[in-house]
Scaffold this motif. Structure first.
Motif, PDB file in Angstrom:
ATOM      1  N   ALA A 185     119.259  99.625  42.534  1.00 29.39           N
ATOM      2  CA  ALA A 185     118.649 101.187  42.456  1.00 29.39           C
ATOM      3  C   ALA A 185     117.174 100.643  42.336  1.00 29.39           C
ATOM      4  N   ALA A 186     116.817  99.869  41.657  1.00 25.93           N
ATOM      5  CA  ALA A 186     115.386  99.323  41.697  1.00 25.93           C
ATOM      6  C   ALA A 186     114.675  98.831  42.982  1.00 25.93           C
ATOM      7  N   GLY A 187     115.510  98.491  43.895  1.00 24.08           N
ATOM      8  CA  GLY A 187     115.070  97.743  45.131  1.00 24.08           C
ATOM      9  C   GLY A 187     114.671  96.258  44.852  1.00 24.08           C
ATOM     10  N   ALA A 188     114.993  95.863  43.940  1.00 21.57           N
ATOM     11  CA  ALA A 188     114.697  94.359  43.525  1.00 21.57           C
ATOM     12  C   ALA A 188     115.297  93.543  44.384  1.00 21.57           C
ATOM     13  N   TRP A 189     115.016  92.222  44.839  1.00 20.21           N
ATOM     14  CA  TRP A 189     115.364  91.185  45.481  1.00 20.21           C
ATOM     15  C   TRP A 189     116.221  90.126  44.548  1.00 20.21           C
ATOM     16  N   TRP A 190     117.234  89.861  45.130  1.00 20.44           N
ATOM     17  CA  TRP A 190     118.024  88.807  44.357  1.00 20.44           C
ATOM     18  C   TRP A 190     117.860  87.438  45.290  1.00 20.44           C
ATOM     19  N   SER A 191     117.168  86.646  44.789  1.00 19.03           N
ATOM     20  CA  SER A 191     117.064  85.215  45.277  1.00 19.03           C
ATOM     21  C   SER A 191     118.214  84.491  44.622  1.00 19.03           C
ATOM     22  N   ILE A 192     119.107  84.256  45.306  1.00 15.05           N
ATOM     23  CA  ILE A 192     120.577  83.698  44.867  1.00 15.05           C
ATOM     24  C   ILE A 192     120.916  82.416  45.592  1.00 15.05           C
ATOM     25  N   GLN A 193     121.520  81.768  45.094  1.00 15.48           N
ATOM     26  CA  GLN A 193     121.758  80.149  45.660  1.00 15.48           C
ATOM     27  C   GLN A 193     123.217  80.087  45.294  1.00 15.48           C
ATOM     28  N   PRO A 194     123.914  79.156  46.208  1.00 15.26           N
ATOM     29  CA  PRO A 194     125.380  78.948  46.064  1.00 15.26           C
ATOM     30  C   PRO A 194     125.652  77.881  45.078  1.00 15.26           C
ATOM     31  N   PHE A 195     125.535  78.326  43.796  1.00 18.05           N
ATOM     32  CA  PHE A 195     125.874  77.343  42.526  1.00 18.05           C
ATOM     33  C   PHE A 195     127.178  77.339  42.608  1.00 18.05           C
ATOM     34  N   LEU A 196     128.098  76.122  42.784  1.00 19.65           N
ATOM     35  CA  LEU A 196     129.656  76.215  42.834  1.00 19.65           C
ATOM     36  C   LEU A 196     130.039  74.998  42.040  1.00 19.65           C
ATOM     37  N   ALA A 197     128.933  74.279  41.453  1.00 19.73           N
ATOM     38  CA  ALA A 197     129.345  72.985  40.638  1.00 19.73           C
ATOM     39  C   ALA A 197     130.212  72.086  41.482  1.00 19.73           C
ATOM     40  N   ASP A 198     129.679  71.895  42.730  1.00 19.38           N
ATOM     41  CA  ASP A 198     130.578  70.954  43.666  1.00 19.38           C
ATOM     42  C   ASP A 198     129.835  69.815  43.758  1.00 19.38           C
ATOM     43  N   GLU A 199     130.160  68.919  45.053  1.00 18.87           N
ATOM     44  CA  GLU A 199     129.694  67.667  45.272  1.00 18.87           C
ATOM     45  C   GLU A 199     128.285  67.595  45.520  1.00 18.87           C
ATOM     46  N   ASP A 200     127.738  68.840  46.037  1.00 17.15           N
ATOM     47  CA  ASP A 200     126.425  68.929  46.207  1.00 17.15           C
ATOM     48  C   ASP A 200     125.340  69.655  45.047  1.00 17.15           C
ATOM     49  N   ALA A 201     126.085  69.869  44.080  1.00 15.83           N
ATOM     50  CA  ALA A 201     125.320  70.581  42.894  1.00 15.83           C
ATOM     51  C   ALA A 201     124.222  69.290  42.118  1.00 15.83           C
ATOM     52  N   ASN A 202     123.225  69.930  41.419  1.00 14.40           N
ATOM     53  CA  ASN A 202     122.383  69.150  40.756  1.00 14.40           C
ATOM     54  C   ASN A 202     123.007  68.366  39.652  1.00 14.40           C
ATOM     55  N   GLN A 203     122.867  67.040  39.473  1.00 14.98           N
ATOM     56  CA  GLN A 203     123.749  66.182  38.616  1.00 14.98           C
ATOM     57  C   GLN A 203     122.901  66.103  37.295  1.00 14.98           C
ATOM     58  N   TYR A 204     123.956  66.458  36.005  1.00 15.98           N
ATOM     59  CA  TYR A 204     123.164  66.398  34.704  1.00 15.98           C
ATOM     60  C   TYR A 204     124.405  65.371  33.912  1.00 15.98           C
ATOM     61  N   SER A 205     123.693  64.660  33.037  1.00 17.56           N
ATOM     62  CA  SER A 205     124.420  63.874  32.227  1.00 17.56           C
ATOM     63  C   SER A 205     124.610  64.346  30.923  1.00 17.56           C
ATOM     64  N   ASP A 206     123.755  65.361  30.506  1.00 13.70           N
ATOM     65  CA  ASP A 206     123.812  65.926  29.193  1.00 13.70           C
ATOM     66  C   ASP A 206     124.972  67.031  29.220  1.00 13.70           C
ATOM     67  N   PRO A 207     126.035  66.949  28.192  1.00 12.69           N
ATOM     68  CA  PRO A 207     127.270  67.783  28.347  1.00 12.69           C
ATOM     69  C   PRO A 207     126.813  69.104  28.134  1.00 12.69           C
ATOM     70  N   ARG A 208     125.662  69.436  27.384  1.00  7.49           N
ATOM     71  CA  ARG A 208     125.404  70.754  27.388  1.00  7.49           C
ATOM     72  C   ARG A 208     124.814  71.456  28.687  1.00  7.49           C
ATOM     73  N   SER A 209     124.221  70.818  29.485  1.00  7.78           N
ATOM     74  CA  SER A 209     124.033  71.095  30.775  1.00  7.78           C
ATOM     75  C   SER A 209     124.921  71.166  31.812  1.00  7.78           C
ATOM     76  N   GLN A 210     125.879  70.356  31.623  1.00  3.15           N
ATOM     77  CA  GLN A 210     127.116  70.272  32.612  1.00  3.15           C
ATOM     78  C   GLN A 210     127.912  71.594  31.973  1.00  3.15           C
ATOM     79  N   ALA A 211     128.094  71.837  30.625  1.00  6.47           N
ATOM     80  CA  ALA A 211     128.819  73.308  30.324  1.00  6.47           C
ATOM     81  C   ALA A 211     128.089  74.371  30.825  1.00  6.47           C
ATOM     82  N   LYS A 212     126.775  74.434  30.942  1.00 10.16           N
ATOM     83  CA  LYS A 212     126.031  75.589  31.540  1.00 10.16           C
ATOM     84  C   LYS A 212     126.103  75.575  32.897  1.00 10.16           C
ATOM     85  N   GLN A 213     126.198  74.605  33.463  1.00  9.59           N
ATOM     86  CA  GLN A 213     126.568  74.590  35.100  1.00  9.59           C
ATOM     87  C   GLN A 213     127.654  75.166  35.454  1.00  9.59           C
ATOM     88  N   GLN A 214     128.884  74.869  34.501  1.00 12.68           N
ATOM     89  CA  GLN A 214     130.091  75.363  34.885  1.00 12.68           C
ATOM     90  C   GLN A 214     130.178  76.774  34.868  1.00 12.68           C
TER      91      GLN A 214
END
Length: 487
Positions: free
Chosen positions: A334-363
């Motif tokens: 309704a606002a005509g805003a843009w959605w700059s969206i990424q295919p975040f799928l937690a797959d083999e191409d995803a950014n890698q995180y060692s922190d369990p908190r970041s891993q949980a947020k990524q999922q």
């Protein structure tokens, strides 16, 4: 006057000046000599800089430019114009002065031209990544916050050349010190894509852009800025006055849009994903300061509450947003805003995180991605493609493969439009702050001549975009050829 003249005057004699050091003619000659020396120093410095970059493989490669006074004609091709959801045939593409000047029927273009036979291949506009971090993609997170910033910039320069050769001729840089890299690319000292820079990411204290360690808290009035603030990665700004100041600083440095952090993130360890960041008044301050310069604000945010606050404040582009609910998605439409969206799928191409908190947020984000694409399209939200590969040197090479993944949610040409014509429309929100005047992401008269020639059929699949080393035959940016493997 010279020393002897001064002594004569002191002794009461007439000020004879045999050396004429103060004469206008002498002064003019000295100015010419100094100007010549300055030019020689500048040329020597530029040669040293280019030589330094060449040592890292960053200097521009051999380019095939247009013959002076003659157009270039691409012929024997099928093309996607960035908007129409079909491949078009029966036309040539004429390029002059870095722009597309005509699309005549095949064989009817100018006779006196440099002709490039595309061999019946597919031609598309140059790809656009609307969420890229030019200086932060090719280094690890620990390196970004600890290493000498000159090294970080050198790595960014090397990655810029690789980005262009993947077919991404334009990126919207959504945070980081990219101004120098952009200037070097625009001046031809380094090979790379066009950059729409945001400059430092604006963050509240404890927000997604606050990269300080806990032992740096609290910061007292006399304490120096954090390393990431000093180097232009982020700017911590609390309160309306501080947000106005930091926004205006980025505009002063050449930002084409402003980036704020409006909610928690995956990569940052101290801000939970569900947090809402920046008050409405603070957001409005950034929006107003940007609007005064004829441009807009984009916001990192995932949650419904954060997105709705952004929309109320006048933010034009929602970055990520994978946790939006139906009501929020409808509000974006309704606002005509843009959605700059990424295919975040937690797959083999995803950014890698060692922190369990970041891993949980990524999922958590990955679980919302599929629904976000489906509902966003169903509700008619303006959607543009981005990757947000971050602190991931090996992940940068997946840029094209990330685009190909969008065919999971839509037809190949719809996905390609998100990274060409639709992305160009989003970039156009920068208005007079856009650093490159002219349409991008489209093949039409007057558009900037950023063109790619591919082995592949965009009507059936985009998998070929994920293998640019073998499938991308020609890369043209601004009418200049940076890769030619058509032979």
């Amino acid at each position: 006057m010279c020393l002897s003249c001064a002594e004569a005057v002191a002794a009461g004699h007439a000020p004879i000046n045999p050396c004429l050091c103060g004469a206008p003619e002498t002064q003019a000659a000295m100015r010419r000599l100094e100007a010549d020396l300055d030019r020689r120093r500048l040329l020597g410095g530029m040669a040293a800089i280019v030589g330094m970059f060449a040592g890292f493989g960053l200097a521009p490669g051999e380019l095939r430019a247009q013959t002076a006074g003659r157009p270039t004609v691409l012929t024997n091709l099928r093309f996607f114009d960035g908007r129409t959801l079909s491949m078009q045939t029966g036309r040539d593409i004429v390029i002059e002065g870095g722009r597309i000047t005509a699309l005549p029927a095949t064989g009817t273009g100018p006779a006196d031209a440099d002709v490039i036979d595309c061999g019946g291949r597919a031609v598309t506009p140059g790809l656009i990544d609307c969420h890229w971090h030019s200086t932060l993609v090719a280094v690890s997170q620990i390196a970004a916050v600890t290493q000498d910033i000159a090294w970080v910039h050198l790595m960014a320069g090397r990655e810029a050349g690789a980005t262009l050769l993947r077919g991404f001729t334009t990126v919207r840089d959504t945070g980081g010190p990219a101004f120098g890299l952009k200037q070097a690319i625009d001046q031809g000292a380094v090979t790379g894509p066009r950059i729409f820079p945001s400059g430092a990411m604006l963050s509240q204290t404890s927000g997604h852009g606050d990269f300080r360690l806990l032992n740096a808290v609290p910061r007292m009035p006399g304490d120096p800025a954090d390393y990431t603030e000093r180097t232009g990665v982020a700017a911590i700004a609390d309160g309306v006055d501080e947000v106005l100041r930091r926004t205006r600083e980025q505009l002063m440095k050449g930002a084409s849009q402003i980036k704020i952090m409006a909610g928690g993130g995956v990569a940052s360890p101290y801000d939970p994903l569900d947090t809402t960041q920046y008050t409405l008044d603070e957001m409005r301050a950034a929006v107003q300061a940007a609007a005064d310069w004829g441009t807009y604000v984009c916001a990192h945010v995932y949650t419904p509450t954060g997105i709705q606050r952004c929309i109320e404040a006048g933010v034009k582009s929602i970055e990520h947003g994978q946790l939006a609910d139906t009501a929020t998605i409808r509000a974006m439409a309704a606002a005509g805003a843009w959605w700059s969206i990424q295919p975040f799928l937690a797959d083999e191409d995803a950014n890698q995180y060692s922190d369990p908190r970041s891993q949980a947020k990524q999922q958590q984000v990955a679980e919302g991605t599929v629904r976000a694409f489906q509902e966003g399209r169903a509700e008619g939200v303006n959607m543009a493609f981005g990757t947000d590969v971050l602190f991931n040197p090996t992940g940068a090479a997946t840029q094209g493969r990330q685009l190909a993944k969008l065919t999971r949610f839509m037809s190949p040409l719809e996905a390609l439009r998100m990274a060409t014509g639709a992305a160009g429309d989003l970039l156009a929100l920068s208005g007079e702050r856009a650093p490159y005047p002219g349409p991008l992401g489209v093949i039409t008269e007057g558009a900037l001549a950023d063109l790619l020639v591919w082995d592949g059929d965009p009507e059936t699949s985009l998998d070929f975009i994920g293998t640019p080393d073998t499938s991308l035959r020609l890369v043209m940016k601004g009418g200049r050829i940076f890769k030619d493997a058509l032979a």
